[in-house]
Design a protein around this motif. Sequence first.
Motif, PDB file in Angstrom:
ATOM      1  N   SER A 304     -13.934 -37.212  18.505  1.00 55.95           N
ATOM      2  CA  SER A 304     -14.322 -37.638  19.842  1.00 55.95           C
ATOM      3  C   SER A 304     -14.852 -36.453  20.659  1.00 55.95           C
ATOM      4  O   SER A 304     -14.714 -35.289  20.269  1.00 55.95           O
ATOM      5  CB  SER A 304     -13.117 -38.249  20.550  1.00 55.95           C
ATOM      6  OG  SER A 304     -12.106 -37.283  20.632  1.00 55.95           O
ATOM      7  N   SER A 305     -15.443 -36.797  21.782  1.00 60.53           N
ATOM      8  CA  SER A 305     -15.909 -35.770  22.707  1.00 60.53           C
ATOM      9  C   SER A 305     -15.150 -35.965  24.023  1.00 60.53           C
ATOM     10  O   SER A 305     -14.102 -36.625  24.040  1.00 60.53           O
ATOM     11  CB  SER A 305     -17.423 -35.892  22.899  1.00 60.53           C
ATOM     12  OG  SER A 305     -17.894 -34.826  23.687  1.00 60.53           O
ATOM     13  N   ALA A 306     -15.662 -35.404  25.106  1.00 58.35           N
ATOM     14  CA  ALA A 306     -14.937 -35.506  26.382  1.00 58.35           C
ATOM     15  C   ALA A 306     -15.907 -35.456  27.548  1.00 58.35           C
ATOM     16  O   ALA A 306     -17.015 -34.919  27.440  1.00 58.35           O
ATOM     17  CB  ALA A 306     -13.942 -34.352  26.499  1.00 58.35           C
ATOM     18  N   PRO A 377     -16.556 -41.118  23.328  1.00 60.40           N
ATOM     19  CA  PRO A 377     -17.100 -41.032  21.966  1.00 60.40           C
ATOM     20  C   PRO A 377     -18.030 -39.825  21.894  1.00 60.40           C
ATOM     21  O   PRO A 377     -18.422 -39.281  22.931  1.00 60.40           O
ATOM     22  CB  PRO A 377     -17.902 -42.334  21.817  1.00 60.40           C
ATOM     23  CG  PRO A 377     -17.998 -42.941  23.160  1.00 60.40           C
ATOM     24  CD  PRO A 377     -17.076 -42.242  24.092  1.00 60.40           C
ATOM     25  N   ASN A 378     -18.370 -39.409  20.674  1.00 55.15           N
ATOM     26  CA  ASN A 378     -19.380 -38.354  20.593  1.00 55.15           C
ATOM     27  C   ASN A 378     -20.747 -38.948  20.933  1.00 55.15           C
ATOM     28  O   ASN A 378     -20.887 -40.167  21.044  1.00 55.15           O
ATOM     29  CB  ASN A 378     -19.325 -37.661  19.232  1.00 55.15           C
ATOM     30  CG  ASN A 378     -19.378 -38.646  18.093  1.00 55.15           C
ATOM     31  OD1 ASN A 378     -20.348 -39.382  17.956  1.00 55.15           O
ATOM     32  ND2 ASN A 378     -18.313 -38.705  17.300  1.00 55.15           N
ATOM     33  N   THR A 426     -22.261 -25.177  23.048  1.00 55.77           N
ATOM     34  CA  THR A 426     -21.478 -24.591  21.938  1.00 55.77           C
ATOM     35  C   THR A 426     -22.023 -24.996  20.575  1.00 55.77           C
ATOM     36  O   THR A 426     -21.440 -24.681  19.557  1.00 55.77           O
ATOM     37  CB  THR A 426     -19.984 -25.001  22.009  1.00 55.77           C
ATOM     38  OG1 THR A 426     -19.875 -26.412  21.774  1.00 55.77           O
ATOM     39  CG2 THR A 426     -19.372 -24.672  23.342  1.00 55.77           C
ATOM     40  N   GLN A 427     -23.146 -25.692  20.558  1.00 66.41           N
ATOM     41  CA  GLN A 427     -23.792 -26.124  19.320  1.00 66.41           C
ATOM     42  C   GLN A 427     -22.842 -26.899  18.425  1.00 66.41           C
ATOM     43  O   GLN A 427     -22.797 -26.670  17.216  1.00 66.41           O
ATOM     44  CB  GLN A 427     -24.352 -24.914  18.567  1.00 66.41           C
ATOM     45  CG  GLN A 427     -24.840 -23.871  19.519  1.00 66.41           C
ATOM     46  CD  GLN A 427     -26.262 -23.420  19.268  1.00 66.41           C
ATOM     47  OE1 GLN A 427     -26.954 -23.977  18.452  1.00 66.41           O
ATOM     48  NE2 GLN A 427     -26.679 -22.439  20.007  1.00 66.41           N
ATOM     49  N   SER A 428     -22.075 -27.803  19.049  1.00 67.26           N
ATOM     50  CA  SER A 428     -21.231 -28.716  18.272  1.00 67.26           C
ATOM     51  C   SER A 428     -21.982 -30.030  18.151  1.00 67.26           C
ATOM     52  O   SER A 428     -22.278 -30.656  19.172  1.00 67.26           O
ATOM     53  CB  SER A 428     -19.928 -29.019  19.017  1.00 67.26           C
ATOM     54  OG  SER A 428     -19.079 -27.957  18.919  1.00 67.26           O
ATOM     55  N   PHE A 429     -22.226 -30.446  16.922  1.00 69.15           N
ATOM     56  CA  PHE A 429     -23.042 -31.651  16.697  1.00 69.15           C
ATOM     57  C   PHE A 429     -22.441 -32.842  17.442  1.00 69.15           C
ATOM     58  O   PHE A 429     -21.242 -33.112  17.342  1.00 69.15           O
ATOM     59  CB  PHE A 429     -23.109 -31.915  15.191  1.00 69.15           C
ATOM     60  CG  PHE A 429     -23.911 -33.128  14.816  1.00 69.15           C
ATOM     61  CD1 PHE A 429     -25.200 -33.325  15.311  1.00 69.15           C
ATOM     62  CD2 PHE A 429     -23.398 -34.079  13.936  1.00 69.15           C
ATOM     63  CE1 PHE A 429     -25.945 -34.438  14.952  1.00 69.15           C
ATOM     64  CE2 PHE A 429     -24.134 -35.187  13.571  1.00 69.15           C
ATOM     65  CZ  PHE A 429     -25.411 -35.373  14.084  1.00 69.15           C
ATOM     66  N   ARG A 430     -23.264 -33.512  18.198  1.00 62.64           N
ATOM     67  CA  ARG A 430     -22.898 -34.679  19.016  1.00 62.64           C
ATOM     68  C   ARG A 430     -21.829 -34.383  20.066  1.00 62.64           C
ATOM     69  O   ARG A 430     -21.164 -35.291  20.550  1.00 62.64           O
ATOM     70  CB  ARG A 430     -22.420 -35.837  18.141  1.00 62.64           C
ATOM     71  CG  ARG A 430     -23.535 -36.383  17.271  1.00 62.64           C
ATOM     72  CD  ARG A 430     -23.098 -37.618  16.532  1.00 62.64           C
ATOM     73  NE  ARG A 430     -24.232 -38.211  15.840  1.00 62.64           N
ATOM     74  CZ  ARG A 430     -24.128 -39.132  14.908  1.00 62.64           C
ATOM     75  NH1 ARG A 430     -22.937 -39.565  14.547  1.00 62.64           N
ATOM     76  NH2 ARG A 430     -25.192 -39.623  14.345  1.00 62.64           N
ATOM     77  N   GLY A 431     -21.614 -33.105  20.343  1.00 59.63           N
ATOM     78  CA  GLY A 431     -20.631 -32.747  21.387  1.00 59.63           C
ATOM     79  C   GLY A 431     -19.204 -33.027  20.974  1.00 59.63           C
ATOM     80  O   GLY A 431     -18.308 -33.085  21.820  1.00 59.63           O
ATOM     81  N   SER A 432     -18.968 -33.186  19.657  1.00 58.60           N
ATOM     82  CA  SER A 432     -17.586 -33.480  19.250  1.00 58.60           C
ATOM     83  C   SER A 432     -16.731 -32.222  19.467  1.00 58.60           C
ATOM     84  O   SER A 432     -17.197 -31.096  19.290  1.00 58.60           O
ATOM     85  CB  SER A 432     -17.537 -33.957  17.807  1.00 58.60           C
ATOM     86  OG  SER A 432     -17.794 -32.894  16.950  1.00 58.60           O
ATOM     87  N   LEU A 433     -15.486 -32.447  19.882  1.00 56.37           N
ATOM     88  CA  LEU A 433     -14.632 -31.302  20.233  1.00 56.37           C
ATOM     89  C   LEU A 433     -14.050 -30.633  19.003  1.00 56.37           C
ATOM     90  O   LEU A 433     -13.741 -29.450  19.025  1.00 56.37           O
ATOM     91  CB  LEU A 433     -13.465 -31.741  21.124  1.00 56.37           C
ATOM     92  CG  LEU A 433     -13.776 -32.428  22.440  1.00 56.37           C
ATOM     93  CD1 LEU A 433     -12.504 -32.561  23.267  1.00 56.37           C
ATOM     94  CD2 LEU A 433     -14.822 -31.675  23.216  1.00 56.37           C
ATOM     95  N   TYR A 434     -13.855 -31.413  17.927  1.00 55.89           N
ATOM     96  CA  TYR A 434     -13.091 -30.893  16.786  1.00 55.89           C
ATOM     97  C   TYR A 434     -13.819 -31.081  15.454  1.00 55.89           C
ATOM     98  O   TYR A 434     -13.181 -31.324  14.438  1.00 55.89           O
ATOM     99  CB  TYR A 434     -11.721 -31.582  16.730  1.00 55.89           C
ATOM    100  CG  TYR A 434     -10.938 -31.482  18.023  1.00 55.89           C
ATOM    101  CD1 TYR A 434     -10.174 -30.353  18.301  1.00 55.89           C
ATOM    102  CD2 TYR A 434     -10.969 -32.507  18.963  1.00 55.89           C
ATOM    103  CE1 TYR A 434      -9.467 -30.243  19.491  1.00 55.89           C
ATOM    104  CE2 TYR A 434     -10.264 -32.408  20.156  1.00 55.89           C
ATOM    105  CZ  TYR A 434      -9.513 -31.269  20.413  1.00 55.89           C
ATOM    106  OH  TYR A 434      -8.818 -31.169  21.584  1.00 55.89           O
TER     107      TYR A 434
END
Length: 486
Positions: A304-306, A377-378, A426-434
Amino acid sequence: MKKAAIIGSGIGGLSSAIRLAAKGYMIDVYEANNSYGGKMRETKKKGFRFDMGPSLLTMPEKIDELFFLSNKNPRDYFKYVKLDEGCRYFYDDKTIIRGFTDIDKFTKELNEKVGVSEKKSRDHINKNTFIFDSTSFLFLEKSLHKIKTYLSFKVFIAFLKLPFLQIFQSMHSANSKRFENKKVVQIFNRFATYNGSNPYKAPAVLNSISALEFNKGAFYPELGMFSIATALYNLAVDLGVRFHFSTLIEKISVKNDVVDGLFVSEKLYKKDIIICNQDIHFVYKNLLPKRFTLKRILEQERSSSALIFYWGIKKKFSNLQLHNILFSNNYEEEFKKLSANQTIYDDPTVYINITSKMSKNDAPNNCENWFVMINTPNDIGQNWEEIIVSARKNIIKKINNVLDVSIEDYIVCEEMLTPKLIETTTQSFRGSLYGSSSNSRGSAFFRHPNFSNQISNLYFCGGSVHPGGGIPLALSSSKIISELIN
Ligand SMILES: Cc1cc2nc3c(=O)[nH]c(=O)nc-3n(C[C@H](O)[C@H](O)[C@H](O)COP(=O)(O)OP(=O)(O)OC[C@H]3O[C@@H](n4cnc5c(N)ncnc54)[C@H](O)[C@@H]3O)c2cc1C
């Protein structure tokens, strides 16, 4: 002297730099942003300071370990305290449960507030601690992708315990079998979100996460979470690590399936070892030659994202503490919306983190710095503008109902972090946190390895690979790499 490069200065990158520097490597860290920390960032506005990313510290001994192995005193770099209350839980019917980190105090609190017997909650926490202790040495400390990991007596014993580790049921199923009280189930279910998962899908072995808070403790760095990144950066610099900020790496050079170096502004810098701290998705998508692409990784379900609002608040709330959760009245529906519908529920669970409760300088006098977060969601291309407008309204409605306040009257400044911004900053695909989600047994246990099966001398650390997201796990990934390099 062997030369190693690290791409990214998130927690995994910083800790890998320290571990390899302590081994005598010459380390260069390349970071696309103009500062260190990755998701662990801070922002300042109108006299308020906000930690923008992680807010909860568990297992601080994993940070201290980096200083000890460098023959330094961690307390010369950063200090932390153990929290009496890990989190305070609020419900629509005005029940408040204090999540004490002391097991006796917490089980007593559950008994007094919702009538759950102390024995029942103690048994549950002990069971979760058993799962944690039975799995953590293997899951957090070892590569699960090397045969030799499985050739030890300790691991053999761990496998004998498998039937008791609740791998084959969901977290919710295990928690609701133990407790009839929905409020208590909700508290234990919530730990799925610590790695961006859904408690109605994630395996119950992840209930072990709650053992961290209710048994091993929750902590707070005296100067806020960003001081952890600063401490690690300072240690790395003291060990001779060189940092290159505002430097986006666009390609890794590979010769005969061995790492050769990396390109900075089209110039090749030769390296013996490369460690990628960047989201594994983009490593395969952007940095490596196409022939190495792993389709399975590119298609993995993401965590998930935030959506976070950073609010300067011109009032003090004595009923809130450092970590606060205002629970949705229908947690299951909230997760359905997040995962099946890929959107946000109208009655969201709202997390409020207020570091000025602990660090007085984080807010002006008689004010508080609120970090107000909901799970989302992402990013798969939803209409975020629309979602954010309605989410902000629903968050305010929730806060006003639960705390009997008109919070809009007290907001003096606002900043925001969205799934899209998490990806761009932060270059996290789809903004997912983990990184990838841990919603299934396979995805929880067999994330991308910390090394490449295809390219020698290429390693991976940070929240998107094994063992997973979150500060302690990102730190573990660098320890595993350091042992693999041995
Ligand atoms: C809002 C939020 C709340 C969270 N809450 C918690 C919490 O309470 N507790 C907890 O333990 N964890 C929490 N987490 C998760 C935790 O922050 C992360 O798991 C951890 O910080 C991940 O660190 P990492 O090593 O994966 O690197 P990241 O933080 O992902 O950093 C990667 C770095 O690599 C850089 N980079 C990427 N590509 C390149 C490139 N090509 N060239 C150069 N540099 C590049 C990026 O700019 C970035 O700085 C939270 C995360 C967020 C976003």
